[in-house]
Design a protein around this motif. Structure first.
Motif, PDB file in Angstrom:
ATOM      1  N   GLU A 157      -7.037   2.664   8.534  1.00 63.00           N
ATOM      2  CA  GLU A 157      -6.943   3.508  10.326  1.00 63.00           C
ATOM      3  C   GLU A 157      -5.722   3.253  10.279  1.00 63.00           C
ATOM      4  OE1 GLU A 157      -9.268   0.955  11.955  1.00 63.00           O
ATOM      5  OE2 GLU A 157     -11.571   1.308  11.840  1.00 63.00           O
ATOM      6  N   ASP A 158      -5.378   2.639  10.248  1.00 64.26           N
ATOM      7  CA  ASP A 158      -3.673   3.056  10.568  1.00 64.26           C
ATOM      8  C   ASP A 158      -2.543   4.047   9.445  1.00 64.26           C
ATOM      9  OD1 ASP A 158      -2.830   0.791  12.217  1.00 64.26           O
ATOM     10  OD2 ASP A 158      -2.565  -1.101  10.012  1.00 64.26           O
ATOM     11  N   LEU A 159      -3.179   3.758   8.748  1.00 60.30           N
ATOM     12  CA  LEU A 159      -2.676   5.356   7.856  1.00 60.30           C
ATOM     13  C   LEU A 159      -3.630   6.483   7.499  1.00 60.30           C
ATOM     14  CD1 LEU A 159      -2.234   2.845   4.592  1.00 60.30           C
ATOM     15  CD2 LEU A 159       0.043   4.578   5.394  1.00 60.30           C
ATOM     16  N   MET A 160      -4.703   6.835   8.377  1.00 60.15           N
ATOM     17  CA  MET A 160      -5.469   8.220   8.637  1.00 60.15           C
ATOM     18  C   MET A 160      -4.520   8.506   9.816  1.00 60.15           C
ATOM     19  SD  MET A 160      -8.848   8.306  10.849  1.00 60.15           S
ATOM     20  CE  MET A 160      -9.216   9.392  10.876  1.00 60.15           C
ATOM     21  N   LEU A 161      -4.336   7.864  10.579  1.00 60.49           N
ATOM     22  CA  LEU A 161      -2.750   8.454  11.545  1.00 60.49           C
ATOM     23  C   LEU A 161      -1.622   9.025  10.815  1.00 60.49           C
ATOM     24  CD1 LEU A 161      -2.249   9.266  14.075  1.00 60.49           C
ATOM     25  CD2 LEU A 161      -1.543   6.966  15.203  1.00 60.49           C
ATOM     26  N   SER A 162      -0.747   8.302   9.498  1.00 57.70           N
ATOM     27  CA  SER A 162      -0.233   8.723   9.396  1.00 57.70           C
ATOM     28  C   SER A 162      -0.245   9.813   8.711  1.00 57.70           C
ATOM     29  CB  SER A 162       0.552   7.280   8.615  1.00 57.70           C
ATOM     30  OG  SER A 162       0.731   6.059   9.456  1.00 57.70           O
ATOM     31  N   MET A 215     -10.720  11.241   3.192  1.00 58.70           N
ATOM     32  CA  MET A 215      -9.774  10.159   3.421  1.00 58.70           C
ATOM     33  C   MET A 215     -11.045   8.581   3.492  1.00 58.70           C
ATOM     34  SD  MET A 215      -7.040   8.767   5.036  1.00 58.70           S
ATOM     35  CE  MET A 215      -5.607   7.324   5.466  1.00 58.70           C
ATOM     36  N   THR A 216     -10.753   7.115   2.018  1.00 56.12           N
ATOM     37  CA  THR A 216     -11.946   6.511   2.436  1.00 56.12           C
ATOM     38  C   THR A 216     -10.498   5.224   1.725  1.00 56.12           C
ATOM     39  OG1 THR A 216     -13.434   5.389   1.462  1.00 56.12           O
ATOM     40  CG2 THR A 216     -12.980   6.850   0.317  1.00 56.12           C
ATOM     41  N   LYS A 217     -11.226   4.463   1.301  1.00 56.67           N
ATOM     42  CA  LYS A 217     -11.053   3.203   0.677  1.00 56.67           C
ATOM     43  C   LYS A 217     -11.990   2.310  -0.433  1.00 56.67           C
ATOM     44  CE  LYS A 217     -12.129  -0.101   4.479  1.00 56.67           C
ATOM     45  NZ  LYS A 217     -13.351  -1.155   3.670  1.00 56.67           N
ATOM     46  N   GLY A 218     -11.475   1.260  -0.685  1.00 56.05           N
ATOM     47  CA  GLY A 218     -12.630   0.093  -1.610  1.00 56.05           C
ATOM     48  C   GLY A 218     -12.779   1.560  -2.925  1.00 56.05           C
ATOM     49  N   VAL A 228      -7.006   4.862   0.455  1.00 57.48           N
ATOM     50  CA  VAL A 228      -5.824   3.944   0.579  1.00 57.48           C
ATOM     51  C   VAL A 228      -6.464   2.651  -0.529  1.00 57.48           C
ATOM     52  CG1 VAL A 228      -5.444   2.717   2.389  1.00 57.48           C
ATOM     53  CG2 VAL A 228      -5.995   5.034   2.791  1.00 57.48           C
ATOM     54  N   PRO A 229      -5.222   3.045  -1.698  1.00 62.45           N
ATOM     55  CA  PRO A 229      -5.213   1.411  -1.762  1.00 62.45           C
ATOM     56  C   PRO A 229      -4.879  -0.015  -1.690  1.00 62.45           C
ATOM     57  CG  PRO A 229      -2.973   2.366  -2.327  1.00 62.45           C
ATOM     58  CD  PRO A 229      -3.922   3.041  -1.223  1.00 62.45           C
ATOM     59  N   ILE A 238       0.885  -1.093  -0.043  1.00 61.29           N
ATOM     60  CA  ILE A 238      -0.024   0.118   0.121  1.00 61.29           C
ATOM     61  C   ILE A 238       0.777   1.190  -0.291  1.00 61.29           C
ATOM     62  CG2 ILE A 238      -1.501   1.554   1.608  1.00 61.29           C
ATOM     63  CD1 ILE A 238      -2.363  -1.416   2.373  1.00 61.29           C
ATOM     64  N   ILE A 239       2.049   1.107   1.202  1.00 63.26           N
ATOM     65  CA  ILE A 239       2.439   2.184   1.184  1.00 63.26           C
ATOM     66  C   ILE A 239       4.205   2.383  -0.368  1.00 63.26           C
ATOM     67  CG2 ILE A 239       4.839   3.471   2.394  1.00 63.26           C
ATOM     68  CD1 ILE A 239       4.197   1.861   4.868  1.00 63.26           C
ATOM     69  N   ASP A 240       3.740   1.503  -1.307  1.00 61.07           N
ATOM     70  CA  ASP A 240       4.841   1.654  -2.389  1.00 61.07           C
ATOM     71  C   ASP A 240       3.464   2.982  -3.387  1.00 61.07           C
ATOM     72  OD1 ASP A 240       6.596   0.445  -2.190  1.00 61.07           O
ATOM     73  OD2 ASP A 240       6.266  -1.358  -2.033  1.00 61.07           O
ATOM     74  N   GLN A 241       2.299   2.200  -3.050  1.00 60.52           N
ATOM     75  CA  GLN A 241       1.571   2.886  -4.970  1.00 60.52           C
ATOM     76  C   GLN A 241       0.795   3.720  -3.707  1.00 60.52           C
ATOM     77  OE1 GLN A 241      -1.791  -0.334  -5.734  1.00 60.52           O
ATOM     78  NE2 GLN A 241      -0.670  -1.386  -4.110  1.00 60.52           N
ATOM     79  N   PHE A 242       0.898   4.509  -2.645  1.00 58.15           N
ATOM     80  CA  PHE A 242      -0.163   5.309  -1.988  1.00 58.15           C
ATOM     81  C   PHE A 242      -0.014   6.512  -2.989  1.00 58.15           C
ATOM     82  CE2 PHE A 242      -0.701   8.139   1.373  1.00 58.15           C
ATOM     83  CZ  PHE A 242      -1.879   7.462   2.344  1.00 58.15           C
ATOM     84  N   PRO A 243      -1.558   7.167  -2.628  1.00 59.52           N
ATOM     85  CA  PRO A 243      -2.082   8.331  -3.224  1.00 59.52           C
ATOM     86  C   PRO A 243      -1.366   9.830  -3.159  1.00 59.52           C
ATOM     87  CG  PRO A 243      -3.420   8.030  -2.269  1.00 59.52           C
ATOM     88  CD  PRO A 243      -2.232   6.542  -1.870  1.00 59.52           C
TER      89      PRO A 243
END
Length: 218
Positions: A189-194, A151-154, A169-170, A17-22
Motif C-alpha cells: 500500500e505504501d508503494l502503490m502511492l509511490s 499492481m499486486t504482491k505475492g 511488489v517483491p 523492496i526498493i532495491d529490487q523494485f520492478p
C-alpha cells in the motif's frame, strides 16, 4: 523485539523492496499512460479498502497536478490536452447501488464495461491479485481492447495473468500486522502511492513539454 527493533525491521524491509523494485513495470505503465493521454483516452482505476482511499488521492493528482505551472500560480494553456481520470471507487452512492443491484463481484465491471475503449487505460490494484471485482473488471477491459495495468504482491494472482503489465511488489514481511494472509500488505500500500506519484510526475514532464511546444508556436 522492542518497538525500536520493529520500526527498524519495517524500514529495512522497505529498503530491500526498493532495491529490487520492478522498475521495468513502472516504465511500461508510464508508456501506456502516455499513449492514453496522447490519444485522448480515459484512465480508469479501481481498488478495495485502503487502496480505494489511495486512488482518491491519485484522482486528485492525475487530474490536476500535471496541468498547473511549476510555481502553482496558473494552469497550463487551455490548448494543452487534459487527462480524463475516472476513479471507479470514488462514489459511495454508485458503488452501494451497484453492489445492491448486481453484487460486489460486478461493482467495477458494471461501471466500466459500457464505456471502456481501446484508447483507454484501466489500472487495477489488488494485494492478493485475486479480488473478484478487480478480476472481472480486468476481463471487461480486455474485452473492450483497453490497455491494462495491475499492481499486486505475492504471486500476482489472476491479475498477473490478465493485465498487459503487472507490477508485483517483491518480498515478504515479518512486521506486525502484515504477516500471514496479509503478508507485505503495508509495503504494497505504501508503494502503490509511490508508483502513482512516479506516474504523475512523468506525466507532468510530458505535459510540460507539450505546453512548451504550444508556447513556441503561439
Amino acid at each position: 523485539m522492542s518497538t525500536v527493533d520493529d520500526i527498524q525491521l519495517y524500514l529495512a524491509e522497505k529498503r530491500a523492496i526498493i532495491d529490487q523494485f520492478p522498475v521495468d513495470a513502472v516504465v511500461a505503465a508510464a508508456e501506456m499512460l502516455f499513449r492514453t493521454y496522447d490519444e485522448g483516452g480515459t484512465v480508469y482505476a479501481m481498488g478495495n479498502g485502503g487502496n480505494a482511499g489511495t486512488l482518491d488521492h491519485a484522482y486528485c493528482d492525475f487530474k490536476h497536478h500535471p496541468f498547473v505551472s511549476e510555481d502553482k500560480s496558473r494552469p497550463v494553456s487551455a490548448s494543452v490536452r487534459r487527462l480524463t481520470f475516472v476513479n471507479l471507487c470514488g462514489s459511495s452512492a454508485e458503488l452501494s447501488g451497484l453492489v445492491n443491484d448486481l453484487g460486489p463481484d460486478n461493482m467495477f465491471s458494471a461501471s466500466l464495461e459500457p464505456f471502456a475503449t481501446e484508447r483507454d487505460l484501466v489500472m487495477a490494484y489488488s494485494g492478493s491479485g485475486n479480488s473478484p471485482n478487480v478480476v472481472r473488471a480486468l476481463q471487461a477491459a480486455t474485452k473492450a481492447g483497453a490497455r491494462t495495468f495491475a499492481m499486486t504482491k505475492g504471486d500476482g494472482g489472476r491479475c498477473r495473468e490478465l493485465a498487459d503489465v503487472c507490477l508485483v511488489v517483491p518480498g515478504t514481511s515479518r512486521f506486525p500486522g502484515q504477516t500471514g494472509r496479509n503478508d507485505n500488505n503495508f509495503h504494497f500500500e505504501d508503494l502503490m502511492l509511490s508508483v502513482n506519484h512516479m506516474l504523475v510526475g512523468l506525466l507532468k514532464q510530458r505535459v510540460g513539454q507539450a505546453a512548451q511546444a504550444v508556447q513556441l508556436t503561439a
